[in-house]
Design an enzyme around this catalytic site. Structure first.
Site, PDB file in Angstrom:
ATOM      1  CB  THR A 109     -11.994   8.564  -1.655  1.00 55.93           C
ATOM      2  OG1 THR A 109     -12.326   7.561  -0.721  1.00 55.93           O
ATOM      3  CG2 THR A 109     -10.604   9.101  -1.343  1.00 55.93           C
ATOM      4  N   GLY A 138      -9.160   0.096  -0.839  1.00 60.55           N
ATOM      5  CA  GLY A 138      -7.921   0.463  -0.163  1.00 60.55           C
ATOM      6  C   GLY A 138      -6.981  -0.682   0.145  1.00 60.55           C
TER       7      GLY A 138
HETATM    8  N1  ASP Z   1      -9.573   4.107  -0.816  1.00 57.80           N
HETATM    9  C1  ASP Z   1     -10.568   4.358   0.193  1.00 57.80           C
HETATM   10  C2  ASP Z   1     -10.415   3.332   1.270  1.00 57.80           C
HETATM   11  O1  ASP Z   1     -10.250   2.172   0.964  1.00 57.80           O
HETATM   12  C3  ASP Z   1     -11.971   4.324  -0.323  1.00 57.80           C
HETATM   13  C4  ASP Z   1     -12.220   5.113  -1.580  1.00 57.80           C
HETATM   14  O2  ASP Z   1     -11.311   5.503  -2.272  1.00 57.80           O
HETATM   15  O3  ASP Z   1     -13.390   5.384  -1.887  1.00 57.80           O
HETATM   16  O4  ASP Z   1     -10.506   3.684   2.410  1.00 57.80           O
END
Ligand code: ASP
Length: 325
Positions: A191, A245
């Site tokens: 991300t 998340g």
């Molecule tokens: N936080 C993001 C999600 O859960 C994934 C990530 O940060 O890599 O969609």
């Protein structure tokens, strides 16, 4: 007993790290960006060098704008656009696929000056979801648009629309094959996010993601949930998160960091550490990290995973790029 030296080492490293990234003077501007958190398993030295280089390039995009007096919201958004267009992060081109083999993207940004925010979730055909989030913030009375409605809105705003395959890279297709064969676990790495303090004292945060690889169709993560993965308030802090998340949503991670500073007078470092190590760590899940910049340009970058891709710079001359602790 054997845990005590390890704990002392972690405490000492945290103190040393904090001294390296902050000074006592108020910074004229400051920027921190991340490219996700997760495990270092399988990263070759050349891949590591490649990521360090990408982080530096993304940082350069932001610092050049800040030096010229650009607004925090524009800088945060532009850095995220750069990272969405880069195929090596889990956002925009290069995003992970869900269990159906489809890319569904989430993005959000927030302006600390007026607490305005915009987000899109579960979009499949907007080349730069963060640009759509910006239009939601500025051109609608809403905060979050999802799926087809978000796409129709983005197209009507003149944004570039692409077929879903645009986001695919050989690396992501191989990843979903391995998850389906149960040779790999879904990993929340890659991300992207950026937090900025500009010369006018305004804070902004922007975050974009393909979510968790192999996620259920229709699943929305923390990124577009204001207060979970993204938050900014000029009175306190700008925060962008990365990680599992569901935990970030349940803990309202970004807002919690802001609240500890606002209600309890915590410093940005104390607030970020409290949330990552004393709150998230007590929950079942794979964890992650946050990047934060406060209204004085003080920076915090805390993560409970092996690595978090990150880079930071301030007007006062602090500058760095790092992956490991
Ligand atoms: N936080 C993001 C999600 O859960 C994934 C990530 O940060 O890599 O969609």
């Amino acid at each position: 007993m054997r845990k005590i030296p390890t704990l002392l080492f972690l405490l000492a490293s945290a103190l040393i790290f904090t001294q390296c990234v902050n000074t006592d003077t108020k910074e004229e501007w400051a920027i921190v960006l991340h490219g996700g958190a997760g495990s270092a398993a399988g990263m070759s030295p050349s891949e590591r060098d490649h990521y360090m280089d990408l982080l530096n390039q993304a940082l350069e995009t932001g610092t050049a704008m800040l030096e010229q007096g650009a607004r925090a919201i524009d800088v945060a958004m532009q850095v995220v656009v750069w990272m969405e267009d880069c195929p090596d992060f889990n956002a925009g081109k290069g995003a992970v696929v869900n269990s159906e083999g489809i890319h569904e993207l989430d993005a959000a940004l927030m302006n600390g000056r007026d607490l305005k925010a915009g987000a899109v979730a579960g979009v499949r055909d907007i080349r730069n979801p963060i640009l759509a989030a910006r239009h939601v913030m500025e051109d609608t009375p809403h905060v979050l648009l999802i799926g087809e409605g978000a796409s129709a809105f983005a197209a009507s705003a003149g944004l570039t629309m692409v077929p879903n395959e645009y986001f695919s890279t050989p690396k992501r297709l191989e990843q979903i094959r391995r998850i389906r064969e149960q040779k790999e676990n879904p990993d929340p790495k890659g991300t992207v996010g950026c937090v900025v303090l500009d010369k006018n004292g305004n804070l902004a945060a922007a975050t974009s993601t393909g979510g968790m690889s192999g996620k259920r169709w229709g699943r929305v993560g923390d990124v577009p949930v204001i207060g979970a993965g993204t938050y900014a308030n000029n009175n306190t802090v700008a925060v962008s998160g990365t990680g599992h998340g569901e935990l970030w949503i349940r803990r309202c991670v970004a807002f919690d960091i802001n609240a500890l500073m606002d209600y309890k007078g915590y410093s940005v470092e104390e607030a970020a550490r409290e949330v990552i190590f004393n709150k998230i760590d007590t929950m079942e899940g794979s964890g992650g990290g946050v990047i934060c910049v406060d209204k004085n340009g003080r920076i915090a970058m805390e993560f409970n995973t092996d690595i978090m891709y990150r880079a930071w710079a301030t007007a006062g001359g602090l500058r760095g790029t790092a992956i490991e602790h």
